[in-house]
Design an enzyme around this catalytic site. Structure first.
Site, short mmCIF file in Angstrom:
data_model
loop_
_atom_site.label_atom_id
_atom_site.label_comp_id
_atom_site.label_asym_id
_atom_site.label_seq_id
_atom_site.Cartn_x
_atom_site.Cartn_y
_atom_site.Cartn_z
N ASP A 151 -13.65 -8.80 -11.11
CA ASP A 151 -12.63 -9.58 -10.40
C ASP A 151 -13.10 -9.86 -8.98
O ASP A 151 -12.84 -9.09 -8.07
CB ASP A 151 -11.32 -8.79 -10.41
CG ASP A 151 -10.18 -9.53 -9.72
OD1 ASP A 151 -10.38 -10.69 -9.31
OD2 ASP A 151 -9.09 -8.94 -9.58
N HIS B 242 0.65 -7.17 -12.35
CA HIS B 242 -0.45 -6.84 -13.23
C HIS B 242 0.08 -5.88 -14.30
O HIS B 242 0.78 -4.92 -13.97
CB HIS B 242 -1.59 -6.17 -12.46
CG HIS B 242 -2.22 -7.07 -11.45
ND1 HIS B 242 -3.25 -6.66 -10.65
CD2 HIS B 242 -1.98 -8.35 -11.09
CE1 HIS B 242 -3.62 -7.65 -9.84
NE2 HIS B 242 -2.85 -8.68 -10.10
N HIS C 25 -9.79 -14.57 -13.23
CA HIS C 25 -9.67 -13.50 -14.21
C HIS C 25 -9.96 -14.03 -15.63
O HIS C 25 -10.57 -13.33 -16.44
CB HIS C 25 -8.27 -12.90 -14.19
CG HIS C 25 -7.90 -12.26 -12.89
ND1 HIS C 25 -6.63 -11.77 -12.63
CD2 HIS C 25 -8.63 -12.02 -11.76
CE1 HIS C 25 -6.60 -11.27 -11.41
NE2 HIS C 25 -7.79 -11.42 -10.87
N HIS D 11 4.51 -11.16 -5.28
CA HIS D 11 3.57 -10.32 -6.02
C HIS D 11 3.93 -8.86 -5.78
O HIS D 11 4.16 -8.46 -4.66
CB HIS D 11 2.14 -10.60 -5.54
CG HIS D 11 1.06 -10.13 -6.48
ND1 HIS D 11 0.97 -8.82 -6.92
CD2 HIS D 11 0.02 -10.79 -7.05
CE1 HIS D 11 -0.07 -8.70 -7.73
NE2 HIS D 11 -0.66 -9.88 -7.82
N ASP E 180 -4.48 -16.40 -14.04
CA ASP E 180 -5.43 -16.39 -12.92
C ASP E 180 -6.74 -16.94 -13.45
O ASP E 180 -7.33 -16.39 -14.40
CB ASP E 180 -5.61 -14.95 -12.39
CG ASP E 180 -6.52 -14.90 -11.17
OD1 ASP E 180 -7.69 -15.36 -11.28
OD2 ASP E 180 -6.08 -14.40 -10.13
N GLU F 34 -5.68 -17.67 -4.09
CA GLU F 34 -6.00 -16.35 -3.56
C GLU F 34 -7.48 -16.31 -3.20
O GLU F 34 -8.16 -15.31 -3.37
CB GLU F 34 -5.69 -15.27 -4.60
CG GLU F 34 -4.24 -15.17 -5.01
CD GLU F 34 -4.03 -14.17 -6.13
OE1 GLU F 34 -3.07 -13.41 -6.04
OE2 GLU F 34 -4.83 -14.16 -7.09
N ARG G 80 0.82 -1.22 0.00
CA ARG G 80 0.00 0.00 0.00
C ARG G 80 0.85 1.27 0.00
O ARG G 80 0.32 2.37 0.13
CB ARG G 80 -0.92 0.01 1.23
CG ARG G 80 -1.89 -1.17 1.28
CD ARG G 80 -2.82 -1.06 2.48
NE ARG G 80 -3.63 -2.25 2.64
CZ ARG G 80 -3.27 -3.30 3.37
NH1 ARG G 80 -2.09 -3.28 3.99
NH2 ARG G 80 -4.06 -4.35 3.48
N HIS H 140 -12.98 -13.15 -6.45
CA HIS H 140 -12.57 -14.52 -6.23
C HIS H 140 -13.56 -15.24 -5.32
O HIS H 140 -14.17 -14.64 -4.45
CB HIS H 140 -11.18 -14.57 -5.60
CG HIS H 140 -10.11 -13.99 -6.49
ND1 HIS H 140 -8.77 -14.08 -6.18
CD2 HIS H 140 -10.16 -13.32 -7.68
CE1 HIS H 140 -8.06 -13.50 -7.12
NE2 HIS H 140 -8.88 -13.02 -8.03
N HIS I 74 -2.58 -18.60 -10.64
CA HIS I 74 -3.40 -18.19 -9.50
C HIS I 74 -4.70 -18.98 -9.63
O HIS I 74 -5.49 -18.74 -10.55
CB HIS I 74 -3.69 -16.69 -9.53
CG HIS I 74 -2.53 -15.86 -9.10
ND1 HIS I 74 -2.51 -14.48 -9.25
CD2 HIS I 74 -1.36 -16.18 -8.51
CE1 HIS I 74 -1.37 -14.01 -8.77
NE2 HIS I 74 -0.65 -15.03 -8.33
N GLU J 177 0.58 -11.21 -15.15
CA GLU J 177 -0.68 -11.87 -14.76
C GLU J 177 -1.81 -11.36 -15.64
O GLU J 177 -1.99 -10.15 -15.82
CB GLU J 177 -1.00 -11.57 -13.30
CG GLU J 177 -2.31 -12.18 -12.83
CD GLU J 177 -2.64 -11.85 -11.38
OE1 GLU J 177 -3.79 -12.06 -10.99
OE2 GLU J 177 -1.73 -11.39 -10.66
N TYR K 52 0.02 -3.36 -5.69
CA TYR K 52 -1.12 -3.03 -6.55
C TYR K 52 -1.11 -1.57 -6.99
O TYR K 52 -1.87 -1.19 -7.89
CB TYR K 52 -2.43 -3.34 -5.81
CG TYR K 52 -2.64 -4.80 -5.52
CD1 TYR K 52 -2.64 -5.74 -6.54
CD2 TYR K 52 -2.85 -5.25 -4.21
CE1 TYR K 52 -2.84 -7.09 -6.28
CE2 TYR K 52 -3.05 -6.59 -3.93
CZ TYR K 52 -3.05 -7.51 -4.97
OH TYR K 52 -3.24 -8.84 -4.70
#
Length: 278
Positions: free
Chosen positions: A229, A109, A182, A69, A179, A261, A37, A231, A216, A145, A72
């Site tokens: 998106d 991503h 996705h 990973h 993924d 995930e 973050r 999950h 993923h 990804e 984001y």
């Protein structure tokens, strides 16, 4: 052989991710190597690196089955210079951290055009940003990804990922992570035999399984082509149990990290056990 784990917490240091992976019976795992973050993070200390490498060695989990990973926040396709520069610096830091920890992969991503440039311009920019990071590191593979295609996010079509790969100079240092949530949300129907085979054939034709480095493995709360998106736990969403049975018997997904995930960490061990039973 299938190597299955989850994206586990690295709170308190990367070394803790190893113990968290072992606690759910994992033979692979994913983690964040820095605060996802924040644009900047404290550099890894020598003790952090040594402790992680020692714990990983003792765990029996191989470095090539660990899939860090990136943050984001990073958008390598950002058309705005200030945020592109932040993304560039953060992505390089992520690559260097993976390298310091003795890992071979970094999942990311691809990026978003924010409705300010064309898809083609954005995809080409992403490739050039990856080239920059690869030129300043030596071993880590940049693993693209696929996305669900929400908003202006790119990488939801296999052809878009293929264009990024085409623009990357060091082809041996780029790969792809599929993924499954996705993929379904992007419009590839994995819920029946015909759709499954069509998707796999298109992946081979557009990208090639030689570039596939990780999975993923997630079910999806939303259906085919939703571009949402969300999950879901294994076998409880729109993909359903048939897909996971098919997946676990498909040798094309052997010998790579397969990462859950799914939204309920309390049943990760149960999900891993069920998948292995297949």
């Amino acid at each position: 052989m299938k190597y299955i784990g989850a994206h586990v917490s690295s709170s308190g240091g990367a070394v803790n991710a190893v113990a968290n992976a072992l606690s759910i019976g994992a033979t692979a795992f994913a983690l964040f190597t820095r605060n996802q973050r924040s644009w900047t993070s404290k550099p890894l200390e020598e003790k952090d690196i040594t402790d992680f490498k020692e714990a990983l060695s003792q765990s029996g989990i191989r470095p090539e089955h660990v899939l860090p990973h990136d943050s984001y926040l990073i958008n390598l396709g950002n058309p705005e210079e200030e945020n592109l520069l932040k993304s560039r610096a953060a992505f390089l830091d992520e690559m260097q951290r993976a390298e310091q920890l003795g890992l071979r992969l970094l999942n990311f991503h691809p990026g978003s055009h924010l409705n300010k440039v064309s898809e083609e311009e954005c995809l080409d920019q992403i490739a050039q940003e990856v080239n920059l990071a690869l030129s300043k590191t030596s071993d880590v593979i940049a693993v693209i990804e696929n996305t669900a295609g929400q908003g202006s996010n790119l990488g939801w079509k296999f052809s878009q990922i293929a264009r990024i790969i085409q623009g990357i100079d060091q082809k041996d240092r780029v790969g792809v992570c599929i993924d499954t949530c996705h993929t379904l949300a992007a419009g590839y129907n994995l819920t029946n035999e015909m759709g499954y085979q069509f998707t796999m054939d298109e992946f081979e034709q557009e990208i090639g399984f030689k570039y596939l480095k990780a999975i993923h493995l997630n079910d999806s709360k939303k259906g085919v082509g939703s571009h949402v998106d969300r999950h879901e736990c294994i076998g409880k969403g729109c993909l359903g149990q048939w897909f996971f049975e098919q997946f676990m018997h498909d040798e094309r997904f052997d010998n790579m990290p397969i990462i859950l995930e799914t939204p309920d960490p309390t049943i990760w061990a149960q999900e891993i056990k069920w998948l292995k039973s297949l």
